[in-house]
Design a protein around this motif. Structure first.
Motif, PDB file in Angstrom:
ATOM      1  N   TYR A 175      12.512   8.845   2.581  1.00  8.95           N
ATOM      2  CA  TYR A 175      13.012   9.507   1.377  1.00  8.95           C
ATOM      3  C   TYR A 175      14.526   9.345   1.264  1.00  8.95           C
ATOM      4  O   TYR A 175      15.237   9.194   2.258  1.00  8.95           O
ATOM      5  N   ASP A 176      14.997   9.326   0.030  1.00  8.80           N
ATOM      6  CA  ASP A 176      16.407   9.428  -0.333  1.00  8.80           C
ATOM      7  C   ASP A 176      16.522  10.543  -1.355  1.00  8.80           C
ATOM      8  O   ASP A 176      15.868  10.483  -2.415  1.00  8.80           O
ATOM      9  N   LEU A 177      17.338  11.563  -1.099  1.00  7.56           N
ATOM     10  CA  LEU A 177      17.523  12.659  -2.043  1.00  7.56           C
ATOM     11  C   LEU A 177      18.875  12.495  -2.712  1.00  7.56           C
ATOM     12  O   LEU A 177      19.916  12.473  -2.053  1.00  7.56           O
ATOM     13  N   LEU A 178      18.862  12.416  -4.034  1.00 11.49           N
ATOM     14  CA  LEU A 178      20.042  12.033  -4.804  1.00 11.49           C
ATOM     15  C   LEU A 178      20.646  13.212  -5.548  1.00 11.49           C
ATOM     16  O   LEU A 178      19.934  13.967  -6.214  1.00 11.49           O
ATOM     17  N   GLU A 179      21.947  13.355  -5.415  1.00 11.45           N
ATOM     18  CA  GLU A 179      22.695  14.292  -6.250  1.00 11.45           C
ATOM     19  C   GLU A 179      23.289  13.521  -7.410  1.00 11.45           C
ATOM     20  O   GLU A 179      23.928  12.479  -7.226  1.00 11.45           O
ATOM     21  N   GLU A 180      23.067  14.025  -8.601  1.00 12.92           N
ATOM     22  CA  GLU A 180      23.560  13.342  -9.801  1.00 12.92           C
ATOM     23  C   GLU A 180      24.990  13.768 -10.089  1.00 12.92           C
ATOM     24  O   GLU A 180      25.280  14.948 -10.275  1.00 12.92           O
ATOM     25  N   ASP A 226      13.915  13.972 -10.039  1.00 13.62           N
ATOM     26  CA  ASP A 226      13.446  12.796 -10.768  1.00 13.62           C
ATOM     27  C   ASP A 226      14.213  11.539 -10.370  1.00 13.62           C
ATOM     28  O   ASP A 226      13.711  10.419 -10.549  1.00 13.62           O
ATOM     29  N   ALA A 227      15.436  11.707  -9.850  1.00 17.21           N
ATOM     30  CA  ALA A 227      16.249  10.555  -9.454  1.00 17.21           C
ATOM     31  C   ALA A 227      16.204  10.303  -7.950  1.00 17.21           C
ATOM     32  O   ALA A 227      16.856   9.379  -7.465  1.00 17.21           O
ATOM     33  N   SER A 228      15.460  11.111  -7.215  1.00 17.96           N
ATOM     34  CA  SER A 228      15.282  10.911  -5.778  1.00 17.96           C
ATOM     35  C   SER A 228      14.026  10.082  -5.549  1.00 17.96           C
ATOM     36  O   SER A 228      13.139  10.038  -6.396  1.00 17.96           O
ATOM     37  N   ILE A 229      13.950   9.429  -4.403  1.00 14.91           N
ATOM     38  CA  ILE A 229      12.798   8.568  -4.126  1.00 14.91           C
ATOM     39  C   ILE A 229      12.069   9.033  -2.862  1.00 14.91           C
ATOM     40  O   ILE A 229      12.705   9.431  -1.881  1.00 14.91           O
ATOM     41  N   VAL A 230      10.764   9.023  -2.942  1.00 19.61           N
ATOM     42  CA  VAL A 230       9.893   9.303  -1.805  1.00 19.61           C
ATOM     43  C   VAL A 230       8.941   8.116  -1.648  1.00 19.61           C
ATOM     44  O   VAL A 230       8.342   7.663  -2.632  1.00 19.61           O
ATOM     45  N   ILE A 231       8.849   7.606  -0.433  1.00 25.24           N
ATOM     46  CA  ILE A 231       7.900   6.543  -0.118  1.00 25.24           C
ATOM     47  C   ILE A 231       6.813   7.155   0.762  1.00 25.24           C
ATOM     48  O   ILE A 231       7.120   7.784   1.777  1.00 25.24           O
ATOM     49  N   GLY A 264       0.777  -1.230   0.000  1.00 20.88           N
ATOM     50  CA  GLY A 264       0.000   0.000   0.000  1.00 20.88           C
ATOM     51  C   GLY A 264       0.810   1.282   0.000  1.00 20.88           C
ATOM     52  O   GLY A 264       0.235   2.375   0.142  1.00 20.88           O
ATOM     53  N   PHE A 265       2.114   1.199  -0.169  1.00 19.46           N
ATOM     54  CA  PHE A 265       2.957   2.391  -0.195  1.00 19.46           C
ATOM     55  C   PHE A 265       3.176   2.869  -1.628  1.00 19.46           C
ATOM     56  O   PHE A 265       3.289   2.065  -2.555  1.00 19.46           O
ATOM     57  N   GLN A 266       3.245   4.184  -1.787  1.00 19.63           N
ATOM     58  CA  GLN A 266       3.682   4.771  -3.047  1.00 19.63           C
ATOM     59  C   GLN A 266       5.208   4.872  -3.014  1.00 19.63           C
ATOM     60  O   GLN A 266       5.786   5.233  -1.995  1.00 19.63           O
ATOM     61  N   ALA A 267       5.831   4.579  -4.130  1.00 20.48           N
ATOM     62  CA  ALA A 267       7.277   4.783  -4.278  1.00 20.48           C
ATOM     63  C   ALA A 267       7.476   5.565  -5.570  1.00 20.48           C
ATOM     64  O   ALA A 267       7.214   5.051  -6.658  1.00 20.48           O
ATOM     65  N   ARG A 268       7.888   6.823  -5.452  1.00 19.96           N
ATOM     66  CA  ARG A 268       7.879   7.732  -6.603  1.00 19.96           C
ATOM     67  C   ARG A 268       8.996   8.756  -6.474  1.00 19.96           C
ATOM     68  O   ARG A 268       9.623   8.890  -5.414  1.00 19.96           O
ATOM     69  N   PRO A 269       9.267   9.510  -7.545  1.00 13.24           N
ATOM     70  CA  PRO A 269      10.248  10.585  -7.456  1.00 13.24           C
ATOM     71  C   PRO A 269       9.785  11.721  -6.539  1.00 13.24           C
ATOM     72  O   PRO A 269       8.596  11.829  -6.207  1.00 13.24           O
ATOM     73  N   LEU A 270      10.719  12.556  -6.142  1.00  8.25           N
ATOM     74  CA  LEU A 270      10.433  13.717  -5.298  1.00  8.25           C
ATOM     75  C   LEU A 270       9.518  14.703  -6.016  1.00  8.25           C
ATOM     76  O   LEU A 270       9.701  14.981  -7.201  1.00  8.25           O
TER      77      LEU A 270
END
Length: 328
Positions: free
Chosen positions: A251-256, A237-242, A191-197
């Motif tokens: 959340y994980d915030l990603l630096e490219e 777009d490359a970071s993840i939010v649950i 039931g969790f969403q896993a999507r970009p920031l």
């Protein structure tokens, strides 16, 4: 050789000109040369001094000038040969943390410039930190990759002592893509969403970030300006939010970085979140970016509970980052 005057009223004197370099405050137009110098200074692949970070430091100097300074040193031909920064976190008084970093061209090392830069950083950090309301003490930090023995020796000679080490954990994204897809499927099935920031997440993420970092000896909470600068470094777009029905769970915030590499700059899990989320978050992040990245790096302390999950998911240790410190 003439020395540029310090534009900061009552500022600490720049490193002395008799060492051969002329100093002034750094500007955005200096970024390309700063990046070239930083690449020289990094002996391994864990490049912590990259373009978004440099831009954030220069931007911070302008938006929070009372708590930041970045200077650059030039030779007689006007070529940048060194730069140094001081950034004060004005939150969490009465002990105020200042972070200092510096890079010197290989041709200008072993000439006394490094020690002179540390002296400037020490004085500037003390000056800026003691303007923070309620400050009664200062902690000056500097970061060094474990493989950079030259910088580590310089910091030790300047009175810094190792305070904490953290390990980079590396995922080869193509090898772990299937594990990542399975983690995404598991979270979504529960039931969790896993999507970009998304922009709607930012306020809650800042609150979660400050709650987490307030308990950390390695990190500190971010004020509004620092938070905006951090978000400016992140690839949304490359970071993840649950998320669940109540909002963000993790959340994980990603630096490219360059050559398809990504470094997690900020991460967090909501207090009381199901263990399932923390267990699968990093693998799910790999799954989310599998089509566009080759590597994903996460920095964690040895006692961080996420380490077991990282190792179980196939991440491998890949170098260390050491925090050196002086307490005043």
């Amino acid at each position: 050789m003439a020395q540029w005057s310090d534009p900061v009223e009552g500022g600490v004197e720049f490193p002395p000109p008799h060492l051969g370099l002329t100093w002034r405050r750094a500007q955005v137009s200096d970024l390309e040369r700063m990046l070239a110098l930083a690449a020289q200074a990094t002996t391994g692949v864990n490049h912590i001094r990259c373009e978004p970070m440099m831009l954030a430091r220069l931007a911070r100097m302008n938006v929070l000038p009372e708590y930041s300074d970045v200077i650059a040193g030039f030779d007689s031909e006007g070529v940048m040969q060194a730069f140094a920064s001081v950034i004060v976190n004005h939150l969490n008084t009465p002990i105020v943390r200042a972070q200092v970093e510096g890079v010197i061209s290989r041709n200008w090392r072993q000439k006394g410039v490094g020690r002179a830069v540390l002296d400037w950083q020490d004085g500037r950090a003390r000056q800026l930190a003691m303007t923070v309301p309620g400050a009664t003490g200062i902690q000056i930090d500097s970061l060094a990759e474990g493989e950079n023995s030259e910088l580590r020796r310089l910091l030790a000679a300047g009175g810094f002592t190792p305070a904490e080490a953290r390990t980079f954990y590396l995922a080869n994204v193509s090898q772990l893509a299937q594990v990542g897809r399975e983690a995404l499927d598991t979270l979504r099935a529960e039931g969790f969403q896993a999507r970009p920031l998304a922009a709607k997440d930012l306020a809650q993420l800042q609150e979660m970030n400050n709650s987490t970092t307030s308990r950390s000896s390695f990190l500190k909470p971010a004020g509004d300006e620092d938070w905006r600068l951090l978000i400016g470094m992140i690839n949304a777009d490359a970071s993840i939010v649950i998320a669940d029905s109540r909002g963000v769970v993790a959340y994980d915030l990603l630096e490219e970085g360059r050559r398809g590499a990504g470094l997690v700059r900020a991460r967090g899990v909501r207090e009381g979140a199901p263990e399932l989320v923390a267990r699968h978050m990093f693998a799910a992040h790999v799954g989310l970016v599998a089509s566009r990245f080759t590597e994903l790096r996460i920095l964690a302390g040895d006692d961080d509970p996420i380490v077991d999950s990282l190792l179980a998911d196939g991440f491998s240790p890949d170098g260390t980052l050491i925090r050196y410190s002086i307490e005043i």
